[in-house]
Design a protein around this motif. Structure first.
Motif, mmCIF file in Angstrom:
data_model
loop_
_atom_site.group_PDB
_atom_site.id
_atom_site.type_symbol
_atom_site.label_atom_id
_atom_site.label_comp_id
_atom_site.label_asym_id
_atom_site.label_seq_id
_atom_site.Cartn_x
_atom_site.Cartn_y
_atom_site.Cartn_z
ATOM 1 N N ARG A 1 0.844 -1.074 -0.090
ATOM 2 C CA ARG A 1 0.016 -0.063 -0.061
ATOM 3 C C ARG A 1 0.795 1.285 0.077
ATOM 4 N NH1 ARG A 1 -4.554 0.031 4.633
ATOM 5 N NH2 ARG A 1 -4.852 1.944 3.357
ATOM 6 N N ARG B 1 0.372 1.805 -4.006
ATOM 7 C CA ARG B 1 -0.607 2.718 -4.125
ATOM 8 C C ARG B 1 -1.769 2.727 -5.116
ATOM 9 N NH1 ARG B 1 2.311 8.648 -2.925
ATOM 10 N NH2 ARG B 1 3.638 7.906 -0.931
ATOM 11 N N GLN B 2 -1.955 1.227 -5.460
ATOM 12 C CA GLN B 2 -2.975 0.872 -6.130
ATOM 13 C C GLN B 2 -4.029 -0.354 -5.564
ATOM 14 O OE1 GLN B 2 -3.667 1.918 -9.167
ATOM 15 N NE2 GLN B 2 -1.658 3.069 -9.571
ATOM 16 N N ARG B 3 -5.077 -0.407 -5.745
ATOM 17 C CA ARG B 3 -5.859 -1.369 -5.415
ATOM 18 C C ARG B 3 -5.170 -2.814 -5.767
ATOM 19 N NH1 ARG B 3 -11.935 -0.829 -7.184
ATOM 20 N NH2 ARG B 3 -12.004 -2.922 -5.806
ATOM 21 N N SER C 1 -4.335 -6.220 -7.354
ATOM 22 C CA SER C 1 -4.801 -6.866 -8.372
ATOM 23 C C SER C 1 -3.649 -8.039 -8.380
ATOM 24 C CB SER C 1 -5.025 -5.965 -9.600
ATOM 25 O OG SER C 1 -3.643 -5.276 -10.047
ATOM 26 N N HIS D 1 -0.497 -6.149 -10.137
ATOM 27 C CA HIS D 1 0.220 -5.190 -9.164
ATOM 28 C C HIS D 1 0.944 -5.928 -8.313
ATOM 29 C CE1 HIS D 1 -2.544 -1.740 -10.599
ATOM 30 N NE2 HIS D 1 -1.367 -1.505 -11.062
#
Length: 309
Positions: free
Chosen positions: A214, A218-220, A222, A225
């Motif tokens: 996180r 800094r992306q949801r 998936s 990622h």
């Protein structure tokens, strides 16, 4: 240093890290079970394939149900890669090299051995499973901390670091493999992506990587990622690339062995060239299997270069 002692230090650190990550592997499934609705089908069997022991498992247990899989992965002494076997092997190695490591290391490893013997059966019940996994991972990290703080930075320490880095790279690929291996089967196709993302979140949490993910990604969460972070991140200590870079920093401090250098270059190139987006869209488990083969060749080069003859 005698090659026998170097080999034992290398394998001691590998067994210690294997024990920790076997507990974390089971944590992937346990965390998913806590998060998933009852209507979603969850199966433990892919975990056995992840550790490469399906044939052995089926020869011991007729049914791949939850209790049998957990017992095989964690407690079964017949499984050479089980949590119990890894701790027992580390303890047995320590008996032969107790003069090479601080007394506190023996005490901490012996505490783990006694805890598994005394309370291991609790892990088969969901109520106590995460407490058991936490106690094991904390105990392994305590030993790692003792080694880091209390061992002289001589050639023996480099063999400890060598085993730790190689084992962590291998186990990270196996825990990723577990997240990509179909532990969850949704009833409706439109739910598949959401539940797959939950699997990857469980993988990150099991590797204690979720907070750092996180912070840096800094992306949801998936598949693409998560794969990028766990394969390529150069600052997270459990990422495969970080472990391989650590190996590259260790080798100049050791006697030169060109075959080891070449094997490390090959596996580093394989990981560096992996495309997380393509892996996520295809079959990431197949890539993890290939990476494990390359890591196995690196181990073979280390064993031949430093421990034989």
């Amino acid at each position: 240093m005698l090659s026998r002692v170097a080999n034992q230090l290398y394998w001691f650190s590998r067994y210690l890290r294997r024990a920790e990550n076997t507990a974390r592997l089971v944590g992937v499934g346990s965390l998913l079970q806590l998060d998933l609705p009852r209507s979603v089908r969850f199966t433990w069997r892919p975990m056995i394939a992840t550790v490469g022991a399906e044939e052995l498992f089926l020869g011991v247990h007729p049914e791949p149900d939850e209790a049998h899989v957990l017992d095989f992965l964690l407690l079964d002494a017949r499984n050479p890669s089980s949590l119990r076997s890894s701790v027992d092997q580390a303890r047995e190695i320590l008996r032969g090299i107790r003069d090479a490591l601080p007394q506190e290391v023996w005490e901490a490893v012996n505490d783990l051995h006694l805890y598994i013997d005394g309370d291991g059966g609790r892990v088969l019940t969901r109520r106590y499973r995460m407490d058991f996994i936490g106690r094991i991972t904390d105990g392994c990290l305590k030993v790692s901390g003792l080694l880091q703080a209390n061992v002289s930075r001589d050639i023996g320490f480099h063999f400890l670091r060598l085993g730790t880095a190689l084992e962590q790279a291998d186990m990270t690929t196996r825990i990723i493999d577990a997240g990509a291996s179909g532990l969850v089967t949704p009833r409706h196709e439109e739910d598949r992506e959401a539940f797959q993302n939950m699997q990857w979140m469980a993988v990150l949490r099991a590797l204690a990587a979720y907070q750092m993910y996180r912070r840096h990604v800094r992306q949801r969460v998936s598949a693409a990622h998560a794969l990028s972070f766990l394969l390529h991140d150069t600052e997270f200590p459990r990422s495969v690339q970080f472990c391989l870079s650590r190996l590259q920093r260790i080798l100049p401090s050791m006697p030169p062995r060109p075959p080891v250098d070449r094997a490390l270059v090959r596996v580093s190139g394989l990981v560096r060239q992996a495309d997380p987006a393509m892996l996520a869209a295809g079959d990431p488990a197949r890539f993890m299997d290939e990476a494990q083969l390359y890591l196995g060749r690196l181990h073979a080069a280390i064993a031949e270069g430093y421990f034989t003859g």
